[in-house]
Enzyme design. Sequence first.
Site, short mmCIF file in Angstrom:
data_model
loop_
_atom_site.label_atom_id
_atom_site.label_comp_id
_atom_site.label_asym_id
_atom_site.label_seq_id
_atom_site.Cartn_x
_atom_site.Cartn_y
_atom_site.Cartn_z
N THR A 162 0.83 -1.21 0.00
CA THR A 162 0.00 0.00 0.00
C THR A 162 0.87 1.26 0.00
OG1 THR A 162 -0.18 -0.30 2.39
CG2 THR A 162 -2.04 -1.01 1.07
N THR A 163 1.92 1.26 0.82
CA THR A 163 2.80 2.44 0.89
C THR A 163 3.50 2.63 -0.46
OG1 THR A 163 3.17 1.87 3.20
CG2 THR A 163 4.61 3.53 2.26
#
Length: 545
Positions: free
Chosen positions: A99-100
């Site tokens: 996600t990051t």
Amino acid sequence: MAAGQLGGQPIIILKEGSQRTAGREAQKSNIMAAKAVAGAVRTTLGPKGMDKMMVDNLGDVVITNDGVTILKEMDIEHPAAKMMVEIAKTQDAEVGDGTTTAVVLAGELLKQAEGLLDQEIHPTVIAAGYRAAADKAMEILNKIAVSVTVNDADFLKKIAITSMTGKGSGTAREELAALAVEAVKAVVDEDGSVDTDNITVEKKVGGGITDSELVHGMVIDKDRLHPNMPKKVTGAKIALLNAAIEIEKTEVDAKIEITSPDQLQAFLDQEESMLKGMVDNVIKTGANVVFCQKGIDDLAQHFLAKEGIYTVRRVKKSDMEKLARATGGRVVTSIHDLTEKDLGRAGLVEERKIGDEKMTFVEECENPKSVSIILRGGTEHVVDELNRAMEDALRVVGVVVEDKMLVPGGGAPEVELALRLREYAATVGGREQLAIEAFADSMEVIPKTLAENAGLDQIDSLVALRSQHEKGIKSSGLDMDTGVPVDMMKLGVVEPLRVKTQAINSAAEAAVMILRIDDVIASKAGGPAGGPGGMPGGMGGEDFE
């Protein structure tokens, strides 16, 4: 807001108090907001990434390293910034990890696009270049991907460890990764698909991280119903009921007139014999354990305890479905229809105390298609973060088992992509070439950030990595401890191919969408109280007023 004059009369198009930001100004504001979101999670990337502490307005604290959790907890107002949160949510829903990476990539793509916009290159040209580069990136990634099978437990374990690294699991990564792999292998369906919903993760504060365990069967957060029931049943035959063992109230308002004590006694006796009949139906099938989704009357509890039947009531619907999968039983909605064929089987059903709570363990199932993991940790925050790490690990192992493809980690695929995309850009020519080169430069933000978060020099690390990739070592990534390029496949730092393809695709799509906006029209929110412009300023100080 006047859009023009007609015979000296202003023409009002938008409601008073509405704000309109157009052209370059709107693009600047949107790009700034998106970059601010990427900046907020950037320091959490990689094994040496830092954690964020989020405190909500009630004072509840969340300490996490997980990109999507951070963005969900942040109260984001700016509409372009909200799109960045959507990227993280999509990545989380599709793959569970990365996600990051996705958010940082999208932020960097927009930052690079800003330079192109300053050179008077039209957003449509940049968008076309980015799309072409994203397509080419998919092609390149497929070439560097390595195939893996479900039986390759060593690789699967490495994938789980990579996804957990830096997420608070600390020293116990090995043990937790082994649990994750074992759990996923247990729930693989015949067609090779993995539904991680069939893995129950129970969090319990107390003990150490290494006390976490995998149960080949189910753990239910309930204790037995009556102290006279056995604590432990071996060779369990399990009845799964979605029906109440109590006298139903009548649908219609009915009055029963009782004139003498005998009649009252007869009435109570009748109720008792009806309940006894229900319990007898269960006993007849040979069941010695009952899991009931609904309520059980006190009297029925007494009869079940007398027969030595281990009973749990008000079990969650999702748990009932998992019990059915684990024990091979069927959930029955009518007690009268319960037969021996419907019973599930398990070697052992036992009540155990974990921490200060009693739980029911259903173990030694023949071929459990549903398993449970119990996570332990010293404090609630530790257990919560462990739970997030475990969810990610289960998802990525599941994805690899389904796709059977993995790529090296440590920034290796991004450096390779940057190198190959620059070669590709040279063959395209025209203004799109600049956009493809900007896409290639954006890819390098991942190894740069990994190096920065590990306290290494960004430029030195990137130059060293590039030289390795130019020599043809495609899986060369950054060793976070030494800062030296190392073959990631040998080091065992590997990720599912889908993590990368999804991150690059969604980052490119979001960047293109934000770039193509040249007008922001914000209506006034909530009347005069909303203040001028209605929309509060977003992140990083950019404003709509």
